[in-house]
Motif scaffolding. Structure first.
Motif, PDB file in Angstrom:
ATOM      1  N   ALA A  35       0.884  -1.114   0.114  1.00  0.00           N
ATOM      2  CA  ALA A  35       0.091   0.056  -0.020  1.00  0.00           C
ATOM      3  C   ALA A  35       1.011   1.126  -0.118  1.00  0.00           C
ATOM      4  O   ALA A  35       0.825   2.155  -0.582  1.00  0.00           O
ATOM      5  CB  ALA A  35      -1.079   0.103   0.993  1.00  0.00           C
ATOM      6  N   ALA A  36       2.043   1.344   0.706  1.00  0.00           N
ATOM      7  CA  ALA A  36       2.780   2.553   0.689  1.00  0.00           C
ATOM      8  C   ALA A  36       3.547   2.538  -0.571  1.00  0.00           C
ATOM      9  O   ALA A  36       3.595   3.614  -1.093  1.00  0.00           O
ATOM     10  CB  ALA A  36       3.779   2.512   1.956  1.00  0.00           C
ATOM     11  N   ASP A  37       4.058   1.524  -1.153  1.00  0.00           N
ATOM     12  CA  ASP A  37       4.686   1.750  -2.643  1.00  0.00           C
ATOM     13  C   ASP A  37       3.469   1.816  -3.380  1.00  0.00           C
ATOM     14  O   ASP A  37       3.937   2.972  -4.107  1.00  0.00           O
ATOM     15  CB  ASP A  37       5.055   0.117  -2.830  1.00  0.00           C
ATOM     16  N   ALA A  41       4.519   6.579  -1.356  1.00  0.00           N
ATOM     17  CA  ALA A  41       5.213   6.678   0.007  1.00  0.00           C
ATOM     18  C   ALA A  41       6.456   5.951   0.387  1.00  0.00           C
ATOM     19  O   ALA A  41       6.584   4.997  -0.168  1.00  0.00           O
ATOM     20  CB  ALA A  41       4.050   6.658   1.118  1.00  0.00           C
ATOM     21  N   THR A  42       7.171   6.364   1.213  1.00  0.00           N
ATOM     22  CA  THR A  42       8.394   5.697   1.675  1.00  0.00           C
ATOM     23  C   THR A  42       8.175   5.330   3.187  1.00  0.00           C
ATOM     24  O   THR A  42       8.161   6.166   4.168  1.00  0.00           O
ATOM     25  CB  THR A  42       9.382   6.902   1.618  1.00  0.00           C
ATOM     26  N   ALA A  64       7.641   8.527   5.613  1.00  0.00           N
ATOM     27  CA  ALA A  64       8.577   9.889   5.309  1.00  0.00           C
ATOM     28  C   ALA A  64       7.207  10.739   5.242  1.00  0.00           C
ATOM     29  O   ALA A  64       7.346  11.968   5.531  1.00  0.00           O
ATOM     30  CB  ALA A  64       9.257   9.783   4.485  1.00  0.00           C
ATOM     31  N   GLU A  65       6.142  10.468   4.849  1.00  0.00           N
ATOM     32  CA  GLU A  65       4.887  11.475   4.183  1.00  0.00           C
ATOM     33  C   GLU A  65       3.895  11.412   5.081  1.00  0.00           C
ATOM     34  O   GLU A  65       2.842  12.006   5.188  1.00  0.00           O
ATOM     35  CB  GLU A  65       4.394  11.073   2.963  1.00  0.00           C
ATOM     36  N   SER A  66       3.996  10.638   6.367  1.00  0.00           N
ATOM     37  CA  SER A  66       3.097  10.559   7.561  1.00  0.00           C
ATOM     38  C   SER A  66       2.854   9.149   8.115  1.00  0.00           C
ATOM     39  O   SER A  66       3.919   8.566   8.648  1.00  0.00           O
ATOM     40  CB  SER A  66       1.818  11.142   7.455  1.00  0.00           C
TER      41      SER A  66
END
Length: 119
Positions: A35-37, A41-42, A64-66
């Motif tokens: 999901a992050a990928d 997002a990182t 890194a983005e929340s």
């Protein structure tokens, strides 16, 4: 006078119903990572806790983005999802779709909250 906030934060809350495999910690970890990928997002940290045989999993991905988090109740086929992403180039809906692909809910209820907008 304070300048207006131009922050682009989106907080997506979702309830997933009818999910068949919510007690599988390895599946929950893969789902959060994917999901992050998919959201662009990182992950800077990921922690899961399995509450034991027949019970659910709580997981949080620090980004890194929340952040993204999940709390599961396999006995009810229910998962509570929290996806908070900063920046217009990150896609919380893509993250939710990825989680849905892994968890196979029969129904999703979602609420999107824009964060940081001036009233």
């Amino acid at each position: 006078m304070t300048p207006p906030i131009t922050y682009d934060g989106r907080h997506l809350l979702a309830d997933l119903y009818g999910c068949p495999l919510l007690g599988d910690a390895a599946l929950i970890e893969r789902a959060l990572r994917d999901a992050a990928d998919r959201a662009g997002a990182t992950i800077i940290g990921l922690h899961l806790h399995h509450f034991g045989e027949g019970h659910g999993v709580t997981g949080v991905a620090l980004l890194a983005e929340s952040h993204m988090s999940i709390h599961t109740w396999p006995e009810h086929g229910y998962a509570a999802i929290d996806i908070f992403l900063c920046g217009a180039r990150h896609d919380p809906d893509a993250a939710l779709q990825s989680l849905s692909d892994h968890l196979a809910p029969t129904r999703i209820v979602r609420h999107l909250i824009r964060r940081g907008e001036a009233p």
